[in-house]
Write an enzyme that holds these catalytic residues in place. Structure first.
Site, PDB file in Angstrom:
ATOM      1  N   LYS A  22       0.844  -1.196   0.000  1.00  0.00           N
ATOM      2  CA  LYS A  22       0.000   0.000   0.000  1.00  0.00           C
ATOM      3  C   LYS A  22       0.878   1.245   0.000  1.00  0.00           C
ATOM      4  CE  LYS A  22      -2.179   1.916   3.690  1.00  0.00           C
ATOM      5  NZ  LYS A  22      -2.127   3.378   3.650  1.00  0.00           N
TER       6      LYS A  22
ATOM      7  N   ASP B  59      -3.742   4.313  -1.752  1.00  0.00           N
ATOM      8  CA  ASP B  59      -4.637   4.828  -0.708  1.00  0.00           C
ATOM      9  C   ASP B  59      -4.652   6.352  -0.782  1.00  0.00           C
ATOM     10  OD1 ASP B  59      -6.104   5.088   1.646  1.00  0.00           O
ATOM     11  OD2 ASP B  59      -4.425   4.584   2.962  1.00  0.00           O
TER      12      ASP B  59
ATOM     13  N   LYS C 126      -7.651   8.305  -1.187  1.00  0.00           N
ATOM     14  CA  LYS C 126      -8.872   8.847  -0.551  1.00  0.00           C
ATOM     15  C   LYS C 126      -9.401  10.102  -1.236  1.00  0.00           C
ATOM     16  CE  LYS C 126      -7.678   7.265   4.169  1.00  0.00           C
ATOM     17  NZ  LYS C 126      -6.267   6.839   4.068  1.00  0.00           N
TER      18      LYS C 126
ATOM     19  N   ASP D  34     -13.961  15.064  -3.914  1.00  0.00           N
ATOM     20  CA  ASP D  34     -14.104  16.333  -4.638  1.00  0.00           C
ATOM     21  C   ASP D  34     -15.401  16.240  -5.433  1.00  0.00           C
ATOM     22  OD1 ASP D  34     -13.534  18.792  -6.057  1.00  0.00           O
ATOM     23  OD2 ASP D  34     -11.393  18.421  -5.774  1.00  0.00           O
TER      24      ASP D  34
ATOM     25  N   THR E 197     -10.990   6.415  10.923  1.00  0.00           N
ATOM     26  CA  THR E 197     -10.910   5.806  12.260  1.00  0.00           C
ATOM     27  C   THR E 197     -10.250   6.743  13.272  1.00  0.00           C
ATOM     28  OG1 THR E 197      -8.949   4.688  11.445  1.00  0.00           O
ATOM     29  CG2 THR E 197     -10.959   3.383  11.587  1.00  0.00           C
TER      30      THR E 197
ATOM     31  N   ARG F 139       3.720  -0.759  10.274  1.00  0.00           N
ATOM     32  CA  ARG F 139       4.915  -0.755  11.135  1.00  0.00           C
ATOM     33  C   ARG F 139       5.315  -2.100  11.724  1.00  0.00           C
ATOM     34  NH1 ARG F 139       2.567   4.398  14.060  1.00  0.00           N
ATOM     35  NH2 ARG F 139       0.715   3.322  13.279  1.00  0.00           N
TER      36      ARG F 139
HETATM   37  O1  C5P Z   1       1.711   1.083  10.622  1.00  0.00           O
HETATM   38  P1  C5P Z   1       0.259   0.714  10.625  1.00  0.00           P
HETATM   39  O2  C5P Z   1       0.021  -0.788  10.564  1.00  0.00           O
HETATM   40  O3  C5P Z   1      -0.524   1.372  11.747  1.00  0.00           O
HETATM   41  O4  C5P Z   1      -0.287   1.301   9.244  1.00  0.00           O
HETATM   42  C1  C5P Z   1      -1.654   1.317   8.878  1.00  0.00           C
HETATM   43  C2  C5P Z   1      -1.814   1.983   7.563  1.00  0.00           C
HETATM   44  O5  C5P Z   1      -3.206   2.013   7.245  1.00  0.00           O
HETATM   45  C3  C5P Z   1      -1.333   3.430   7.513  1.00  0.00           C
HETATM   46  O6  C5P Z   1      -0.862   3.663   6.189  1.00  0.00           O
HETATM   47  C4  C5P Z   1      -2.581   4.229   7.775  1.00  0.00           C
HETATM   48  O7  C5P Z   1      -2.548   5.502   7.180  1.00  0.00           O
HETATM   49  C5  C5P Z   1      -3.631   3.365   7.086  1.00  0.00           C
HETATM   50  N1  C5P Z   1      -4.996   3.549   7.544  1.00  0.00           N
HETATM   51  C6  C5P Z   1      -5.369   3.396   8.878  1.00  0.00           C
HETATM   52  N2  C5P Z   1      -6.667   3.573   9.238  1.00  0.00           N
HETATM   53  C7  C5P Z   1      -7.583   3.877   8.312  1.00  0.00           C
HETATM   54  C8  C5P Z   1      -7.227   3.997   6.972  1.00  0.00           C
HETATM   55  C9  C5P Z   1      -5.908   3.821   6.621  1.00  0.00           C
HETATM   56  O8  C5P Z   1      -4.540   3.098   9.732  1.00  0.00           O
HETATM   57  N3  C5P Z   1      -8.848   4.006   8.678  1.00  0.00           N
END
Ligand code: C5P
Length: 239
Positions: A39, A68, A70, A73, A125, A216
Site C-alpha cells: 500500500k 490509498d 482517498k 471532490d 478511524t 509498522r
Molecule cells: O503502521 P500501521 O500498521 O498502523 O499502518 C496502517 C496503515 O493504514 C497506515 O498507512 C494508515 O494511514 C492506514 N490507515 C489506517 N486507518 C484507516 C485507513 C488507513 O490506519 N482508517
C-alpha cells in the site's frame, strides 16, 4: 482459516509510509514478494508522484498495489483523477471518500478501469463520536459507518476500508461479496503505536475481513521479510 468469499489474495497489503523513494524501493524489494501486496498512500504519492509509484512497484515482484489516496471532490474532478490513476498506474485497489456522495461514487466507478477495485472510506478511524458531531454529522458513529458502506455498495463500489471493529457489522450489512480492507492490525504482542483499536491478523480474518493492511509491525522490524512471513504463516496455520 478461509477468506471471505470476496477474498482474493493477497491477504496482506504492507503499508510503506515513507516519503523516501530509495527506502520504499528497498522495503518493496524485501516485502513485496512475501506479502504479494503493498500500500502506498498520500505521504509517498505527494513526495514522489506516479513515477515514484511505478519505480517502487517495479521492485516489488508481482505484488498488487493498493493506492490509498482517498479522493473527495466534485464528481467530475474525482472521475478525472480516477481515470488518470488507472491509465498511469493500474492499481489493484484505489479509494474515495463515501461522504463525497452517491453521484461522486458513481462517477468514480464509471471512470475506474475494470482491473482496479474501487473502495470507499466511510468515517476515518481517527474520528470519534465528538469529532463527527463537530464536523456536522449526526451522532451514532457505527450507524454512520454502516450507512455510508451501504451507500457505497448501492452505487457500485467494490468494498470499503474499515476498522477491525466494524468487520462483523459490515459483513452482515453488506453481504459476502463486499470487500473489507482492514488496517489497525497488530500481531500478538506487537506495539499498537498510535492505533487505538487493534486486532490480530487471525481475529480480523476470522471476523470476515478480506484483506489486511499492516505497516509498522513489518516495516519497523529488524527483518521485514521475516516479520511478514511470520504473520502469513500464522494466518495460514503453518507457524
Ligand atoms: O503502521 P500501521 O500498521 O498502523 O499502518 C496502517 C496503515 O493504514 C497506515 O498507512 C494508515 O494511514 C492506514 N490507515 C489506517 N486507518 C484507516 C485507513 C488507513 O490506519 N482508517
Amino acid at each position: 482459516m478461509s477468506l471471505g468469499s470476496a477474498g482474493t489474495k493477497p491477504e496482506i497489503f504492507c503499508a510503506l509510509d515513507t516519503p523516501d523513494v530509495a527506502q520504499a524501493i528497498a522495503l518493496a524489494r524485501q516485502i513485496g514478494p512475501v506479502t504479494g501486496g503493498l500500500k502506498l498512500g498520500l505521504e509517498f504519492f505527494n513526495a514522489q508522484g506516479p513515477e515514484g509509484v511505478l519505480r517502487v512497484m517495479e521492485s516489488a515482484g508481482d505484488a498488487a498495489l493498493f493506492l490509498d489516496l482517498k479522493f473527495h471532490d466534485i464528481p467530475n474532478t474525482v472521475a478525472g483523477a480516477v481515470r488518470s490513476i488507472c491509465a498511469r498506474m493500474s492499481p489493484a485497489y484505489l479509494n474515495v471518500h463515501a461522504s463525497g456522495g452517491a453521484e461522486m461514487m458513481r462517477a468514480a466507478k464509471a471512470a475506474c478501469a475494470p482491473a482496479t477495485k474501487l473502495l470507499a472510506v466511510t468515517i476515518l478511524t481517527s474520528l470519534d463520536e465528538a469529532s463527527i458531531v463537530q464536523a456536522g454529522f449526526r451522532a451514532g458513529l457505527s450507524e454512520r459507518v454502516e450507512g455510508l458502506a451501504l451507500l457505497a455498495k448501492e452505487n457500485g463500489l467494490d468494498g470499503v476500508v474499515c476498522s477491525a471493529h466494524e468487520i462483523v457489522r459490515l459483513r452482515a450489512a453488506c453481504g459476502p461479496d463486499f470487500i473489507l480492507m482492514v488496517p489497525g492490525i497488530r500481531p500478538e504482542g506487537a506495539a499498537a503505536g498510535d492505533q487505538k483499536r487493534v486486532m490480530t491478523p487471525r481475529q480480523a480474518l476470522s471476523a470476515g475481513a478480506n484483506h489486511l493492511v499492516v505497516g509498522r509491525p513489518i516495516t519497523g522490524a529488524a527483518d521485514p521479510a521475516a516479520a511478514a512471513l511470520d504473520i502469513l504463516s500464522d494466518l495460514r496455520g503453518t507457524a
